[in-house]
Design an enzyme around this catalytic site. Structure first.
Site, PDB file in Angstrom:
ATOM      1  N   ALA A  23      -5.643  -0.429  -3.243  1.00 17.74           N
ATOM      2  CA  ALA A  23      -5.854   0.937  -2.755  1.00 17.74           C
ATOM      3  C   ALA A  23      -4.892   1.235  -1.610  1.00 17.74           C
ATOM      4  CB  ALA A  23      -7.291   1.106  -2.279  1.00 17.74           C
ATOM      5  N   ASP A  24      -4.295   2.420  -1.651  1.00 15.36           N
ATOM      6  CA  ASP A  24      -3.468   2.835  -0.521  1.00 15.36           C
ATOM      7  C   ASP A  24      -4.318   3.698   0.415  1.00 15.36           C
ATOM      8  OD1 ASP A  24      -3.556   5.465  -1.561  1.00 15.36           O
ATOM      9  OD2 ASP A  24      -1.628   5.237  -2.569  1.00 15.36           O
ATOM     10  N   SER A  25      -3.724   4.142   1.503  1.00 16.38           N
ATOM     11  CA  SER A  25      -4.502   4.864   2.514  1.00 16.38           C
ATOM     12  C   SER A  25      -5.083   6.172   1.971  1.00 16.38           C
ATOM     13  CB  SER A  25      -3.661   5.128   3.760  1.00 16.38           C
ATOM     14  OG  SER A  25      -2.507   5.855   3.433  1.00 16.38           O
TER      15      SER A  25
END
Length: 85
Positions: free
Chosen positions: A37-39
């Site tokens: 997951a990215d931000s």
């Protein structure tokens, strides 16, 4: 709702939001390392949790959520769920 039921619902939200396999979502899975997951996805996930459970997750709380278990524990606190339910 029990903590196990909460985990199952959290798992559903994670699978839907991050497009990962259900098998990948374990309590010790890291959102960034294991689930990639990215931000932005973490923000989407937080909004999904807030919407589903009717809670507010503050920025400082979000910073502490590194694993699925962290998320389940935070939500269980906010929903007053303990292991005896």
């Amino acid at each position: 709702m029990t903590k196990d039921e909460l985990f199952e619902k959290v798992k559903e939200i994670i699978v839907d939001t991050l497009s990962v396999d259900e098998d990948e979502v374990t309590l010790d899975a890291s959102f960034t390392d294991d689930l990639d997951a990215d931000s932005l996805e973490l923000v989407d996930l937080t909004m999904a949790f807030e919407s589903e459970f009717g809670v507010t997750i503050e920025d400082e709380e979000l910073e502490k959520i590194k694993t699925v278990e962290n998320a389940v524990n935070l939500l269980s606190e906010k929903l007053n769920i303990d292991d005896e339910d």
